[in-house]
Design an enzyme around this catalytic site. Structure first.
Site, mmCIF file in Angstrom:
data_model
loop_
_atom_site.group_PDB
_atom_site.id
_atom_site.type_symbol
_atom_site.label_atom_id
_atom_site.label_comp_id
_atom_site.label_asym_id
_atom_site.label_seq_id
_atom_site.Cartn_x
_atom_site.Cartn_y
_atom_site.Cartn_z
ATOM 1 N N TYR A 182 0.835 -1.204 0.000
ATOM 2 C CA TYR A 182 0.000 0.000 0.000
ATOM 3 C C TYR A 182 0.870 1.255 0.000
ATOM 4 C CZ TYR A 182 -2.950 3.679 1.978
ATOM 5 O OH TYR A 182 -3.605 4.846 2.199
ATOM 6 N N LYS A 217 1.049 4.422 -2.714
ATOM 7 C CA LYS A 217 0.770 5.817 -2.365
ATOM 8 C C LYS A 217 1.993 6.694 -2.624
ATOM 9 C CE LYS A 217 -2.883 7.001 -0.634
ATOM 10 N NZ LYS A 217 -4.065 7.444 -1.414
#
Ligand SMILES: Cc1cc2nc3c(=O)[nH]c(=O)nc-3n(C[C@H](O)[C@H](O)[C@H](O)COP(=O)(O)OP(=O)(O)OC[C@H]3O[C@@H](n4cnc5c(N)ncnc54)[C@H](O)[C@@H]3O)c2cc1C
Lengths: 253, 479
Positions: free
Chosen positions: A159, A163
């Site tokens: 993740y 990002k």
């Protein structure tokens, strides 16, 4: 048109169901905003946001379909939205997918999907959006990033890395757009108690969607390009980035 | 068709908001260029936007045209003809009041109306229908304009005072077309000096009382107010009244050359000032020092720049507010609304809104411009850093109070007004729209201000928002 205090009149929200984005729009419609365009995949979620907004404001709320994972249609659809709503002066990118590291590690499909929605889609959308705003000579793009994208942590590196891609792309794009009338604000919220995180334990310096929304509004007035919310997070992250790896390993995330 | 030469970022004097437009080329022969421009406007495809821009001294987005074309004052500089018999000047719209004064004060002629800076163009002065310290006597700029040439989508014509387009243009903020040249009347003066009577007041009531009683005996009048003073000193001010000095008023040294005029720019503000430089503490200290320094009551002789344009001595002083910039809030309330005026001053003071020397002035009769700002009453202008806490809510609340009192906010200074209040503040808006709709049905001449405030279209009636916001703010702690 955005005014001197950074207040928009017509906003496009990508990820219309996002908690932070809806808190933000809630405030904007009580200010200068007269039209909100919610873009996303899930009509039912967007319809909820729509009726919630319309319960306290007379701003027009529109819903359009846009899928961050559908890379082929993303750019043409973005152009179409701008053509249909020529007054859009602000775009907020709030779409995102939070990972579950344990599962992600075992499933390449999920890794791919994470990057599709959190990195590739945003890269295509942000570029398309910047080019539309450039034609208009004005506009602001707010990118909801994450402190996880500033320093990728071992506890959620899939993740975090997805990002991080969008975070750095946005910062560099902001520089590339200088002098064009288009501004980019990158927002790095800390731990926000939202739908996405309600199953996780609360972190220190946790904040709320309303506080992040207020910080964004303040940052737009001051024409900032990068903020942390809460702002103390900036120093926490700075320290975190610069401590030696051996010590960092002792931090339990 | 003009080529899109280069795209450039334009902002107002307050440095916010800004947007990018394509600059129209300026290198052609002036006469050909104006014809080409008229031709371009006449054949512009749907959706084209174009705006004339002067020296960018409006504070907000009045001279911005996002994604459109901008023609600047450099485009309009070929005519300058003064006729001493009729005391009329015919000049291209790109000439600034500074240039007009430099050329004609030595000949014994002054402009009827000058704003607080001389770096405004003739075009900008007409488009904003600007006012000066003598509004109570001589009215606004348009009072002294005979006619002007205007490029509209259908023609390039001389517009005179009997044409509705004349009055739509005065205060119409560039949205009726491009003024290329104008004929204005000038004022004969014996000297380039002003005999100034200075009077310090203890508070706003005294300021109002003195201006009411004494303004009519002077051509010029203005009060600089300390907006941070509170309690018994609320609105303490320094009033300066002025009169053109006669030769007899001058000391021998000055009388030798009574019409000398050569203002100089003494300082240049750096472009790197941090945004916090002008903060609450520094502004308060400045206001305090400046009020203390002023004489209680005195008569003196001052030069035109010293009396009318003190800020022009520092070029680019707007940069001192740093990157985040500042805004000017200038509103006006009708005569009889002194209570409202005082209550607003109180609100600024209680909110501790930092503003360098706010300016209070009494207006006389309005002009016939549909959107012209002045009307009989009081006007107050404050420069406020954008960083000021709670600024948006404070000004929104004051907008309502001003509108309620029958007053209005000045477009030339605006960068954030509540759009829904415009029809209330400018009751002749529909009349203006009718005239403009006829001359520019496609909406070519639409500025960022015009778009932000929906000046051309009528669909901003969001009564519920206005009411809830009004009610919420009315109850808020700032009131
Ligand atoms: C320090 C300072 C003090 C001031 N004091 C006063 C004051 O005392 N009283 C007052 O009334 N104002 C005052 N002003 C405001 C100023 O007078 C107005 O904003 C004026 O319009 C600025 O002229 P400009 O040439 O810079 O025009 P710009 O700011 O460039 O443009 C202003 C408007 O005029 C239009 N315009 C410009 N040229 C043309 C043209 N050729 N044809 C058609 N439209 C055109 C533009 O489209 C825009 O809408 C002050 C401003 C400053 C910075």
């Amino acid at each position: 048109m955005i005014d001197a205090l950074g207040q928009p009149q017509c906003v496009l929200i990508i990820g219309g169901g996002s908690d932070i984005a809806s808190a933000l729009v809630d405030k904007w419609v009580d200010m200068r905003c007269q039209r909100v365009i919610l873009a996303g995949r899930s009509f039912s979620v967007m319809e909820q946001v729509q009726s919630q907004l319309q319960s306290h404001s007379s701003a027009k709320v529109e819903i359009v379909y846009l899928d961050m994972a559908d890379h082929e249609s993303l750019a043409p659809l973005t152009a179409e939205v701008f053509e249909r709503f020529p007054d859009i002066d602000m775009a907020v990118l709030a779409a995102g997918q939070l990972g579950d590291q344990a599962v992600d590690e075992t499933d390449p499909k999920r890794i791919e999907q994470m990057f599709d929605v959190n990195a590739t889609g945003p890269a295509i959308f942000l570029t398309a959006c910047a080019s539309e705003f450039k034609k208009k000579g004005a506009g602001t793009i707010v990118v909801l990033s994450s402190v996880a994208g500033e320093k990728v942590r071992r506890s959620n590196y899939v993740y975090g890395a997805s990002k991080a891609a969008t975070d750095s792309l946005s910062l560099a794009m902001s520089e590339a757009l200088r002098g064009t009338g288009v501004n980019v604000l990158v927002v790095r919220p800390g731990f926000v108690s939202t739908k996405m995180t309600q199953h996780l334990a609360k972190a220190p310096l946790a904040t709320t969607k309303e506080k992040v929304a207020a910080d964004i509004i303040d940052a737009l007035a001051k024409k900032k390009t990068l903020i942390w919310s809460p702002k103390e997070m900036r120093w926490v992250m700075l320290a975190y980035k610069h401590i030696p790896r051996t010590i960092a390993r002792k931090i339990p995330f | 068709m003009p080529q899109l030469s280069n795209t450039q970022l334009f902002g107002g004097w307050g440095r916010s908001p800004s947007s990018a437009s394509a600059l129209l080329p300026t290198d052609e022969d002036p006469a050909v260029k104006l014809d080409a421009l008229a031709e371009f406007v006449a054949s512009a495809p749907d959706g084209t936007r174009l705006l004339a821009r002067g020296m960018g001294r409006s504070y907000g987005d009045a001279a911005n045209c996002a994604g459109g074309y901008v023609s600047t004052h450099y485009d309009f500089r070929d005519i300058f003809e003064f006729n001493p018999t009729s005391e009329e000047l015919r000049a291209s719209s790109g000439f600034s009041l500074d240039e007009i004064m430099r050329r004609l004060i030595p000949e014994g002629y002054f402009v009827y109306v000058t704003p607080g800076t001389r770096y405004v163009t003739l075009g900008g002065a007409i488009a904003a229908d600007i006012h000066g310290k003598n509004h109570h006597k001589d009215g606004s700029f348009i009072n002294h304009v005979e006619s002007f040439e205007l490029i509209t989508p259908s023609s390039r014509i001389e517009v005179n005072r009997s044409d509705p387009l004349f009055w739509a243009t005065a205060g119409g903020m560039g949205m009726t077309g491009i003024i290329t040249a104008a004929t204005i009347r000038l004022k004969k003066v014996q000297t380039s000096y002003i005999k100034v009577t200075t009077q310090k007041t203890l508070n706003v009531s005294e300021t109002i009382e003195m201006m009411q009683r004494l303004d009519d005996s002077f051509t010029y009048s203005v009060a600089w107010m300390d907006s941070l003073a509170s309690g018994n000193s609320l609105g303490r001010s320094v009033i300066t009244w002025g009169e053109h000095a006669s030769e007899a008023d001058l000391e021998p040294k000055l009388a030798d050359n009574p019409l000398s005029y050569g203002p100089s720019v003494k300082l240049k503000a750096p472009d790197i000032a941090p945004s916090w430089l002008l903060n609450m503490a520094s502004i308060r200290a400045f206001n305090e020092a400046w009020y203390r320094k002023a004489p209680k009551n005195k008569v003196s002789i001052e030069s035109i720049p010293a009396y009318f344009h003190p800020l022009d001595a520092v070029s680019d002083w707007n940069r001192l507010y740093g990157r985040t910039g500042f805004l000017q809030y200038q509103f006006q309330v009708p005569l009889g609304q002194e209570e409202t005026l005082i209550s607003i001053i109180h609100r600024f003071s209680r909110n501790r809104t930092p503003s360098f020397l706010s300016v209070l002035k009494r207006f006389g009769p309005s002009s016939s411009g549909h959107l012209s700002f002045p009307q009989p009453g009081w006007t107050l202008a404050l420069d406020i850093p954008i960083r000021t806490k709670g600024l948006s809510e404070l000004l929104d609340g004051i907008d309502f109070q001003v509108a309620e009192a029958g007053g209005r906010v000045y477009f030339a200074k605006d960068s954030r007004l509540i759009p829904e209040l415009v029809p209330k503040m400018y009751p002749r808006l529909d009349e203006w729209r009718d005239v403009v709709e006829k001359s520019d049905p496609k909406g070519i001449f639409l500025s960022d201000l015009g778009r932000r405030l929906s000046l051309r279209s009528g669909e901003v009636k969001k009564a519920s928002l206005v009411e809830t916001l009004g009610a919420a703010i009315g109850k808020g702690p700032n009131l």
